[in-house]
Design a protein around this motif. Structure first.
Motif, mmCIF file in Angstrom:
data_model
loop_
_atom_site.group_PDB
_atom_site.id
_atom_site.type_symbol
_atom_site.label_atom_id
_atom_site.label_comp_id
_atom_site.label_asym_id
_atom_site.label_seq_id
_atom_site.Cartn_x
_atom_site.Cartn_y
_atom_site.Cartn_z
ATOM 1 N N GLN A 326 0.923 -1.087 0.139
ATOM 2 C CA GLN A 326 0.046 0.089 0.039
ATOM 3 C C GLN A 326 1.012 1.197 0.067
ATOM 4 N N GLN A 338 10.173 8.680 13.395
ATOM 5 C CA GLN A 338 9.289 7.796 14.382
ATOM 6 C C GLN A 338 10.120 6.359 14.454
ATOM 7 N N ASP A 361 5.166 1.909 1.406
ATOM 8 C CA ASP A 361 4.242 1.166 2.175
ATOM 9 C C ASP A 361 4.952 1.644 3.556
ATOM 10 N N PRO A 362 4.382 2.570 4.609
ATOM 11 C CA PRO A 362 4.866 3.084 5.803
ATOM 12 C C PRO A 362 4.919 1.820 6.552
ATOM 13 N N VAL A 363 3.908 0.750 6.671
ATOM 14 C CA VAL A 363 3.885 -0.046 7.641
ATOM 15 C C VAL A 363 4.945 -1.251 7.435
ATOM 16 N N LEU A 364 4.819 -1.740 6.112
ATOM 17 C CA LEU A 364 5.957 -2.683 5.767
ATOM 18 C C LEU A 364 7.204 -2.080 5.927
ATOM 19 N N GLU A 366 8.281 0.351 7.843
ATOM 20 C CA GLU A 366 8.590 0.572 9.160
ATOM 21 C C GLU A 366 9.085 -0.903 9.943
ATOM 22 N N GLN A 367 8.292 -1.975 9.368
ATOM 23 C CA GLN A 367 8.824 -3.231 10.142
ATOM 24 C C GLN A 367 10.178 -3.653 9.346
#
Length: 471
Positions: A326, A338, A361-364, A366-367
């Motif tokens: 995303q 962050q 995709d900030p979520v993926l 970031e992980q």
């Protein structure tokens, strides 16, 4: 390709047909001068006949002289006009043919018509000019199409002349190999790409040429340009394709193993729990008490290990269940602040870098960054414990390289011990490691159409992780 044999035909020879061979000309008098001599000879014969005829009629010599002089001047005027009517069309045709030879096909002969020799010649020259003009237009359009295709290709494409000099290089090759348009004409040895000429077609390159990393396949074919033989070379990066096939193979294996092991773990865990419940909590015999305690301990270990193994398998199943990407426009500086604000066990500093917006995709992502910072922190703490010194902060920086965003993480740990096994599932050098952190990070980066590289720092202290993704 064998060149066609050249034939020559005299302008004043008998009519020539295709297939006939001409002869070598031994004449040194020009066509126009020969025409003047022929007309002069005809005029002299006519004047001689007229003079004889006038003398026969008894006309006096003065009158004959004046008459012959008048007729001679008239003949010269008519002969010159006739020669002009003959030579001028030839000069016009010569100019048109000279323009054709100069690849200017815009000239046409006016008044070309069928039915006479000059008209037929002019008509054929006009048709030839139109045909060559169409061929030139088609060739120009085809060349423009080839140039456009080559410029938009992501694969490096180069062409070399028969002597090994660089003849053509597309944009991808200039970017990947660090070449310039001014390098065209230089020898392959000077550009350090001679290995491209030595390998056979469809060869997996054992050592990539300058500026390249990873695994590359070489494709080559020969073609002719302006009568000279050339060699076309195309490089294809196959590392990502191989990694994708490897990832799919691991996913299939994990799904099969996970299914089979889970089918066995569930009843093992259930039976162990049931047996623990059936054991008498208190017995009269001391021996029985000791035996039951040992059974409880053994069953508890079995249940705990079954539960641990189940969690272990669930972690690996993440490899086959990566969420759909995303992409969102994210400010890199805020994103990094962050991520680094989390507790990683070692201080993390952000080196001053240019802020910009990246489509990720900030979520993926970031992980992926958390996994990398976690590995960097563990390596740094291990080195500081071994040396008995304070842990140095982890450094995070980024920069823009063309259309790409390059993120670098620098730690001061023990470095990479075995680079070839970094992204192999189940492989880990840590006692509590699962072997999926780096692999998941690689999948996330490649889902962004990017690459990830790990290498020891040139100073011998620590490691540098480089992530390159389209910005």
């Amino acid at each position: 390709m064998k060149e066609e044999e050249r034939s020559e035909v005299f302008l004043d020879s008998a009519p020539w047909k295709p297939g006939q061979h001409g002869t070598e000309s031994t004449r040194s008098v020009s066509y126009e001068l020969r025409m003047r001599l022929w007309l002069a000879a005809i005029g002299a014969i006519l004047l001689l006949l007229c003079g004889t005829l006038f003398h026969t009629w008894g006309i006096d010599n003065f009158t004959i002289f004046v008459a012959l002089l008048t007729l001679g001047i008239l003949w010269l005027f008519l002969a010159e006009r006739a020669l002009h009517r003959i030579v001028t069309p030839l000069q016009t045709l010569t100019n048109v043919i000279a323009a054709i030879r100069s690849e200017d096909f815009s000239f046409r002969v006016r008044g070309a018509r069928r039915g006479d020799a000059a008209g037929d010649l002019a008509k054929e020259i006009n048709l030839l000019s139109e045909s060559l003009q169409a061929q030139k237009r088609d060739a120009t359009e085809a060349r423009a199409l080839v140039d456009r295709v080559l410029s938009t290709m992501d694969a490096p494409v180069l062409a070399f002349a028969e002597d090994g000099a660089l003849a053509m290089v597309n944009r991808a090759a200039r970017t990947a190999l660090g070449l310039q348009l001014t390098d065209i004409g230089c020898a392959a040895e000077e550009l350090h790409v001679e290995s491209l000429l030595e390998l056979e077609d469809s060869t997996l390159m054992p050592q990539p040429p300058r500026g390249l990393s990873g695994r590359w396949m070489l494709r080559r074919s020969a073609f002719r340009l302006q009568g000279r033989r050339h060699l076309l070379v195309m490089l294809t990066e196959i590392g990502s394709a191989l990694r994708e096939e490897e990832r799919q193979a691991w996913q299939r294996l994990i799904r099969v193993l996970g299914h089979e092991i889970n089918n066995s773990l569930a009843p093992i865990k259930s039976i162990a729990g049931t047996l623990q419940l059936r054991l008498t909590p208190e017995t009269d015999s001391e021996n029985n008490t000791s035996r039951d305690a040992q059974l409880r301990k053994g069953l508890a270990i079995i249940e705990a290990r079954a539960d641990s193994l189940n969690r272990f398998l669930q972690g690996y199943r993440k490899l086959s269940a990566l969420p759909t990407l995303q992409r969102q426009p994210i400010a890199v500086l805020a994103f990094m602040q962050q991520v680094t604000a989390l507790d990683h066990g070692v201080p993390v500093t952000i080196t001053e870098s240019e802020d910009r917006v990246a489509l990720i995709d900030p979520v993926l992502m970031e992980q992926a960054m958390i996994n990398l910072l976690k590995n960097a922190a563990e390596a740094t703490l291990e080195r500081s414990t071994h040396e008995g010194s304070a842990a140095r902060p982890i450094e995070v920086m980024w920069r823009v390289a063309g259309d790409d965003l390059v993120i670098e993480i620098r730690d001061y740990g023990l470095g990479v011990l075995n680079e070839s096994n970094l992204f192999v599932p189940f492989y880990t050098t840590k006692p509590e490691g699962s072997g999926i952190g780096l692999l998941l990070t690689q999948h996330v980066v490649e889902a962004h159409s990017g690459t990830i590289q790990l290498a020891n720092h040139p100073s011998g202290v620590g490691c540098i992780v480089s992530i390159t993704v389209p910005a």
